[in-house]
Scaffold this motif. Structure first.
Motif, mmCIF file in Angstrom:
data_model
loop_
_atom_site.group_PDB
_atom_site.id
_atom_site.type_symbol
_atom_site.label_atom_id
_atom_site.label_comp_id
_atom_site.label_asym_id
_atom_site.label_seq_id
_atom_site.Cartn_x
_atom_site.Cartn_y
_atom_site.Cartn_z
ATOM 1 N N ALA A 1 0.833 -1.209 0.000
ATOM 2 C CA ALA A 1 0.000 0.000 0.000
ATOM 3 C C ALA A 1 0.864 1.256 0.000
ATOM 4 O O ALA A 1 0.563 2.226 -0.706
ATOM 5 N N THR A 2 1.950 1.234 0.758
ATOM 6 C CA THR A 2 2.857 2.384 0.795
ATOM 7 C C THR A 2 3.528 2.583 -0.559
ATOM 8 O O THR A 2 3.667 3.713 -1.026
ATOM 9 N N PHE A 3 3.927 1.497 -1.204
ATOM 10 C CA PHE A 3 4.535 1.595 -2.527
ATOM 11 C C PHE A 3 3.535 2.148 -3.544
ATOM 12 O O PHE A 3 3.883 3.004 -4.357
ATOM 13 N N ALA A 4 2.289 1.686 -3.481
ATOM 14 C CA ALA A 4 1.260 2.181 -4.396
ATOM 15 C C ALA A 4 1.020 3.669 -4.168
ATOM 16 O O ALA A 4 0.868 4.440 -5.125
ATOM 17 N N LEU A 5 0.995 4.092 -2.910
ATOM 18 C CA LEU A 5 0.817 5.512 -2.598
ATOM 19 C C LEU A 5 1.995 6.328 -3.123
ATOM 20 O O LEU A 5 1.808 7.418 -3.668
ATOM 21 N N TYR A 6 3.199 5.797 -2.985
ATOM 22 C CA TYR A 6 4.388 6.471 -3.495
ATOM 23 C C TYR A 6 4.313 6.631 -5.013
ATOM 24 O O TYR A 6 4.582 7.716 -5.540
ATOM 25 N N GLN A 7 3.935 5.585 -5.716
ATOM 26 C CA GLN A 7 3.819 5.648 -7.169
ATOM 27 C C GLN A 7 2.729 6.629 -7.595
ATOM 28 O O GLN A 7 2.904 7.387 -8.553
ATOM 29 N N LEU A 8 1.617 6.620 -6.888
ATOM 30 C CA LEU A 8 0.531 7.553 -7.179
ATOM 31 C C LEU A 8 0.979 8.993 -6.952
ATOM 32 O O LEU A 8 0.652 9.889 -7.729
ATOM 33 N N THR A 9 1.754 9.211 -5.904
ATOM 34 C CA THR A 9 2.263 10.552 -5.608
ATOM 35 C C THR A 9 3.202 11.035 -6.703
ATOM 36 O O THR A 9 3.154 12.203 -7.104
ATOM 37 N N ILE A 10 4.059 10.158 -7.198
ATOM 38 C CA ILE A 10 4.965 10.531 -8.288
ATOM 39 C C ILE A 10 4.162 10.885 -9.538
ATOM 40 O O ILE A 10 4.433 11.895 -10.199
ATOM 41 N N ALA A 11 3.167 10.068 -9.857
ATOM 42 C CA ALA A 11 2.334 10.345 -11.034
ATOM 43 C C ALA A 11 1.598 11.672 -10.869
ATOM 44 O O ALA A 11 1.529 12.477 -11.814
ATOM 45 N N LEU A 12 1.080 11.929 -9.690
ATOM 46 C CA LEU A 12 0.396 13.193 -9.427
ATOM 47 C C LEU A 12 1.360 14.372 -9.558
ATOM 48 O O LEU A 12 1.007 15.414 -10.115
ATOM 49 N N GLY A 13 2.580 14.192 -9.069
ATOM 50 C CA GLY A 13 3.585 15.243 -9.201
ATOM 51 C C GLY A 13 3.907 15.544 -10.654
ATOM 52 O O GLY A 13 4.060 16.705 -11.040
ATOM 53 N N ILE A 14 3.996 14.504 -11.473
ATOM 54 C CA ILE A 14 4.267 14.701 -12.901
ATOM 55 C C ILE A 14 3.094 15.424 -13.569
ATOM 56 O O ILE A 14 3.285 16.339 -14.372
ATOM 57 N N LEU A 15 1.888 15.000 -13.224
ATOM 58 C CA LEU A 15 0.707 15.636 -13.818
ATOM 59 C C LEU A 15 0.552 17.091 -13.380
ATOM 60 O O LEU A 15 0.076 17.923 -14.150
#
Length: 61
Positions: free
Chosen positions: A9-23
């Motif tokens: 779950a933490t890894f998924a949140l980290y990946q989502l945060t990176i994608a949000l940062g890029i967007l």
């Protein structure tokens, strides 16, 4: 078992945060021109730190 789910779950949140940062990058650049600073970098860094702590906990088991 719980630790593995927490790490996933933490890894998924980290990946989502990176994608949000890029967007949000174009929005952040426009906001900076106006004089507003969005804390996108702090958000990504905090998520990365949380994932690293979780991963380090796995290695110590």
């Amino acid at each position: 078992m719980f630790h593995a789910m927490h790490r996933t779950a933490t890894f998924a949140l980290y990946q989502l945060t990176i994608a949000l940062g890029i967007l949000l990058m174009p929005v952040a650049l426009l906001a900076r021109r106006v004089g507003v600073r969005l804390p996108v970098d702090r958000m990504v860094e905090a998520a990365g730190t949380a994932y690293e702590r979780t991963d380090a906990g796995r290695r110590s088991d």
